[in-house]
Design a protein around this motif. Structure first.
Motif, PDB file in Angstrom:
ATOM      1  N   GLU A  72       0.834  -1.188   0.000  1.00 41.88           N
ATOM      2  CA  GLU A  72       0.000   0.000   0.000  1.00 41.88           C
ATOM      3  C   GLU A  72       0.878   1.251   0.000  1.00 41.88           C
ATOM      4  N   PRO A  73       0.358   2.374  -0.467  1.00 48.10           N
ATOM      5  CA  PRO A  73       1.193   3.579  -0.556  1.00 48.10           C
ATOM      6  C   PRO A  73       1.562   4.124   0.821  1.00 48.10           C
ATOM      7  N   PHE A  74       2.724   4.767   0.875  1.00 50.16           N
ATOM      8  CA  PHE A  74       3.212   5.375   2.112  1.00 50.16           C
ATOM      9  C   PHE A  74       2.386   6.601   2.452  1.00 50.16           C
ATOM     10  N   ASP A  75       2.010   6.704   3.718  1.00 54.09           N
ATOM     11  CA  ASP A  75       1.219   7.838   4.204  1.00 54.09           C
ATOM     12  C   ASP A  75       1.991   8.491   5.345  1.00 54.09           C
ATOM     13  N   TRP A  76       2.496   9.702   5.099  1.00 57.27           N
ATOM     14  CA  TRP A  76       3.353  10.354   6.084  1.00 57.27           C
ATOM     15  C   TRP A  76       2.616  10.623   7.396  1.00 57.27           C
ATOM     16  N   SER A  77       1.388  11.071   7.335  1.00 58.15           N
ATOM     17  CA  SER A  77       0.654  11.390   8.559  1.00 58.15           C
ATOM     18  C   SER A  77       0.468  10.144   9.417  1.00 58.15           C
ATOM     19  N   THR A  78       0.163   9.018   8.775  1.00 61.50           N
ATOM     20  CA  THR A  78       0.023   7.768   9.525  1.00 61.50           C
ATOM     21  C   THR A  78       1.358   7.324  10.106  1.00 61.50           C
ATOM     22  N   PHE A  79       2.399   7.439   9.281  1.00 65.29           N
ATOM     23  CA  PHE A  79       3.735   7.029   9.731  1.00 65.29           C
ATOM     24  C   PHE A  79       4.188   7.847  10.940  1.00 65.29           C
ATOM     25  N   GLU A  82       2.134   6.925  14.147  1.00 65.98           N
ATOM     26  CA  GLU A  82       2.450   5.614  14.707  1.00 65.98           C
ATOM     27  C   GLU A  82       3.877   5.558  15.227  1.00 65.98           C
ATOM     28  N   PHE A  83       4.802   6.170  14.506  1.00 72.42           N
ATOM     29  CA  PHE A  83       6.205   6.161  14.935  1.00 72.42           C
ATOM     30  C   PHE A  83       6.367   6.877  16.270  1.00 72.42           C
ATOM     31  N   SER A  84       5.776   8.060  16.389  1.00 67.24           N
ATOM     32  CA  SER A  84       5.928   8.836  17.621  1.00 67.24           C
ATOM     33  C   SER A  84       5.197   8.203  18.796  1.00 67.24           C
ATOM     34  N   ALA A  85       4.109   7.476  18.522  1.00 67.01           N
ATOM     35  CA  ALA A  85       3.317   6.893  19.607  1.00 67.01           C
ATOM     36  C   ALA A  85       3.862   5.543  20.052  1.00 67.01           C
ATOM     37  N   TRP A  86       4.373   4.722  19.127  1.00 67.78           N
ATOM     38  CA  TRP A  86       4.670   3.336  19.443  1.00 67.78           C
ATOM     39  C   TRP A  86       6.143   2.974  19.419  1.00 67.78           C
ATOM     40  N   LEU A  87       6.975   3.700  18.712  1.00 66.04           N
ATOM     41  CA  LEU A  87       8.392   3.333  18.630  1.00 66.04           C
ATOM     42  C   LEU A  87       9.309   4.366  19.262  1.00 66.04           C
ATOM     43  N   LEU A  88       9.032   5.640  19.053  1.00 67.84           N
ATOM     44  CA  LEU A  88       9.920   6.683  19.546  1.00 67.84           C
ATOM     45  C   LEU A  88      10.144   6.624  21.057  1.00 67.84           C
ATOM     46  N   PRO A  89       9.118   6.375  21.876  1.00 65.84           N
ATOM     47  CA  PRO A  89       9.383   6.286  23.325  1.00 65.84           C
ATOM     48  C   PRO A  89      10.398   5.209  23.682  1.00 65.84           C
ATOM     49  N   TRP A  90      10.353   4.082  22.978  1.00 66.71           N
ATOM     50  CA  TRP A  90      11.307   3.005  23.271  1.00 66.71           C
ATOM     51  C   TRP A  90      12.712   3.377  22.833  1.00 66.71           C
ATOM     52  N   LEU A  91      12.833   4.024  21.673  1.00 59.86           N
ATOM     53  CA  LEU A  91      14.157   4.454  21.233  1.00 59.86           C
ATOM     54  C   LEU A  91      14.734   5.487  22.188  1.00 59.86           C
ATOM     55  N   ALA A  92      13.879   6.344  22.741  1.00 65.53           N
ATOM     56  CA  ALA A  92      14.340   7.331  23.711  1.00 65.53           C
ATOM     57  C   ALA A  92      14.776   6.656  25.010  1.00 65.53           C
ATOM     58  N   LEU A  93      14.118   5.571  25.370  1.00 69.58           N
ATOM     59  CA  LEU A  93      14.455   4.875  26.615  1.00 69.58           C
ATOM     60  C   LEU A  93      15.843   4.248  26.559  1.00 69.58           C
ATOM     61  N   PHE A 502       9.974   0.039  11.316  1.00 66.65           N
ATOM     62  CA  PHE A 502       9.776   1.050  10.283  1.00 66.65           C
ATOM     63  C   PHE A 502       8.970   0.477   9.121  1.00 66.65           C
ATOM     64  N   PHE A 503       9.243  -0.765   8.745  1.00 63.86           N
ATOM     65  CA  PHE A 503       8.525  -1.389   7.642  1.00 63.86           C
ATOM     66  C   PHE A 503       7.028  -1.476   7.942  1.00 63.86           C
ATOM     67  N   GLN A 504       6.694  -1.731   9.198  1.00 61.03           N
ATOM     68  CA  GLN A 504       5.269  -1.802   9.537  1.00 61.03           C
ATOM     69  C   GLN A 504       4.609  -0.434   9.424  1.00 61.03           C
ATOM     70  N   PHE A 505       5.318   0.604   9.857  1.00 59.09           N
ATOM     71  CA  PHE A 505       4.728   1.943   9.836  1.00 59.09           C
ATOM     72  C   PHE A 505       4.689   2.549   8.441  1.00 59.09           C
ATOM     73  N   THR A 506       5.521   2.068   7.538  1.00 55.48           N
ATOM     74  CA  THR A 506       5.547   2.614   6.179  1.00 55.48           C
ATOM     75  C   THR A 506       4.694   1.792   5.211  1.00 55.48           C
ATOM     76  N   ASN A 507       3.948   0.807   5.741  1.00 53.68           N
ATOM     77  CA  ASN A 507       3.095  -0.061   4.915  1.00 53.68           C
ATOM     78  C   ASN A 507       3.901  -0.999   4.016  1.00 53.68           C
ATOM     79  N   PHE A 508       5.194  -1.119   4.286  1.00 60.33           N
ATOM     80  CA  PHE A 508       6.033  -1.995   3.461  1.00 60.33           C
ATOM     81  C   PHE A 508       5.559  -3.447   3.542  1.00 60.33           C
ATOM     82  N   TYR A 509       5.041  -3.847   4.703  1.00 57.10           N
ATOM     83  CA  TYR A 509       4.552  -5.213   4.883  1.00 57.10           C
ATOM     84  C   TYR A 509       3.110  -5.384   4.407  1.00 57.10           C
TER      85      TYR A 509
END
Length: 589
Positions: A72-79, A82-93, A502-509
């Protein structure tokens, strides 16, 4: 490291240039654009329907035919959401992990090793708390002065390579001579450089906990639309990183002393106060022409030793490499302390010409009983003439209770790592159910993490064999190569898990192949595009609930294990006598 942004850009370009719309594809199939009858239109369970108008899914073959093989096409707003809500906190930790070396590359390596192998990170943490409890119990039966300080100092020095030397009576002097009481006190004081709780640490942990809670709540408040179901994979992303929370919290509770510069300065300052007995008098060790000390750090000695390079890195994740050498150093000190304690209990003075003066049970022996020349001090810390329990006479090259601690730490490390199954369960039972790209990626992450732990553990055991016994060129080579391979796999695995998220958030999968769970279903693969209430949705809800409780429960149990093992009961410290202190001042002056 440079390959990661390239892979990410390629993924974004692919999802943008070859994006597909599964809802439109399904509509075209329902309209009969690709034929009618049993052409591959399915229900939620993958059963092929006779009437394409009732289709809510497509077989993999029909999916590729109708929609194409792209995502499916990449959607920046969705990415970004989702990135800021689900992955960024862990990377910051990750920034709250304890670091130690002065070299930035060593710190980056420790981060890659931790992220690439949560098993190894949890193993080192579990081993550290087990060691602290073990040494407290090991020394608890002895009542000689400075036993309590020795336990505290040696526990704090797990993050540094220590070397113990009894040449020229250095270790015996450090344990017996009353002038060295100050050495132990000062070392403890200067080692108080903990990696502990701070505002940033608490904020990062709170951010992660709140974000995870929001993720879980969001997962159970949707409407079963295709976009919502695919986006709830954010819960699986949070679950795959859940191991990081107990590891960070665990190290904050342990408060490791791992700053290389401060460790070096603490040991240097303490050794300036060390006294040593000679044939005629007691002198400051620094006044003698000696280039070694009773207890010192082997940072310089290991710098060029390719076999033991991991021991030098003071980041706590490398405690696995220092475990066996640390145990041997502790046992060397314990031998001297055990002999001195036994002689003290028998009312033997270092100098036999001094008649024993009785003291209270909780008081240090009179200072006169701890003074003597080099020969007398050295003899006082040997087992000559002492009768020990038969179990205390045999000491192997590994050390006592080593196997039990390795097994216990390994079990808890694997337990935390394979809490990863929470993430696997969530995506496995999300339609289309089965082993797909997401669940296979998580399994690969867990397998490689475990492999890294096995490789580096084997490397450390071989390294100790080569160091503690007769050198073996083959074992030395194998240890070095296993270490290199383990770090290489860890680096790949760290990049892989970040790329997977990242692949999940960019719709790559989100393509026919991944959404059809081809890995697991093979020829019966199908892609569920619209989810309806039924057995499939109920199984999905159960899996999400079970995965949430599994991941959270594993994290809580591991933190509980750490809490129960930290701050063990230390041996009781003997009190000083007023007259002893007065005599000590006179003698020292």
């Amino acid at each position: 490291m440079r390959l990661f942004p390239v892979v990410l850009l390629c993924a974004l370009a692919t999802t943008t240039a070859y994006g597909v719309d599964f809802d439109r594809c399904l509509k075209s199939v329902q309209n009969g654009d690709h034929g009618t009858g049993r052409i591959g239109a399915t229900d939620n369970e993958g059963n092929i329907l006779n009437d394409v108008q009732n289709a809510i899914g497509l077989t993999y073959t029909l999916c590729v035919q109708a929609c194409g093989g792209g995502p499916e096409p990449f959607d920046w707003s969705t990415f970004s959401r989702e990135f800021s809500a689900w992955l960024l906190p862990w990377l910051a930790l990750i920034s709250q992990l304890p670091f130690g070396p002065k070299d930035r590359l060593d710190n980056i390596e420790s981060v890659l090793l931790t992220v690439g192998s949560p098993t190894l990170a949890a193993y080192s943490l579990a081993l550290t708390v087990l060691n602290g409890r073990w040494i407290a119990r090991r020394f608890s039966k002895y009542t000689y002065p400075n036993v309590r300080n020795a336990v505290r100092a040696l526990s704090s020095l797990q993050q540094a390579p220590i070397q113990v030397s009894d040449r020229d009576g250095l270790l015996a002097s450090l344990i017996v001579l009353p002038q060295n009481d100050e050495w132990w006190k000062e070392l403890i004081e200067w080692l108080e450089y903990p990696h502990t709780w701070s505002v940033s640490a608490v904020t990062s942990i709170a951010w992660v906990v709140i974000a995870y809670a929001f993720t879980v709540v969001d997962s159970f408040t949707g409407d079963l639309s295709p976009d919502w179901v695919r986006n709830t994979c954010g819960q699986s992303v949070a679950s795959i990183w859940l191991w990081l929370l107990p590891v960070v919290v665990g190290w904050l509770l342990v408060s490791p002393k791992c700053n290389e510069e401060r460790l070096r300065n603490a040991m240097l300052r303490a050794n300036l106060l060390a006294y040593v007995a000679t044939d005629s008098q007691v002198l400051l060790a620094r006044r003698l022409s000696k280039d070694h000390h009773a207890i010192d750090l082997a940072l310089v000695e290991l710098e060029d030793d390719n076999l033991r390079v991991d021991e030098r890195n003071t980041a706590p994740v490398y405690n696995f490499a220092r475990f066996l050498p640390w145990v041997q150093s502790v046992e060397t000190i314990l031998l001297c302390l055990e002999a001195a304690s036994a002689r003290c209990e028998r009312h033997e003075s270092v100098d036999n010409d001094n008649e024993w003066v009785l003291t209270q049970p909780n008081e240090k022996p009179d200072m006169r009983h701890r003074m003597g020349n080099l020969r007398q001090v050295a003899r006082y810390c040997t087992m000559e003439g002492l009768q020990l329990h038969p179990s205390r006479k045999s000491r192997g090259r590994w050390g006592p209770n080593v196997r039990s601690r390795i097994i216990t730490a390994s079990l808890f490390a694997l337990f935390l790592q394979w809490g990863t199954w929470a993430a696997i369960i969530i995506v496995y039972f999300t339609p289309t159910t089965g082993l797909g790209c997401r669940s296979a990626s998580y399994i690969l992450f867990g397998v490689l993490s475990t492999l890294v732990w096995m490789l580096l553990l084997a490397s450390s055991l071989l390294s100790h064999c080569v160091t503690a016994s007769r050198p073996n060129r083959a074992c030395r080579w194998l240890s070095i190569e296993l270490r290199r391979l383990g770090k290489l796999v860890a680096t790949f695995n760290a990049l892989w898990i970040v790329a997977t998220c990242f692949f999940q958030f960019t719709n790559f999968y989100d393509n026919c192949y991944c959404n059809s769970a081809v890995f697991g279903r093979r020829h019966s693969a199908f892609n569920v595009i619209v989810i309806v209430f039924g057995d499939t949705s109920r199984r999905m809800w159960d899996a999400w609930i079970g995965g949430t409780f599994l991941g959270s429960g594993v994290a809580i149990i591991f933190v509980t294990f750490v809490v129960l093992h930290i701050n063990p009961t230390l041996p009781k410290e003997l009190e000083s006598q007023s007259q002893t202190e007065d005599i000590c001042v006179c003698r020292c002056n």
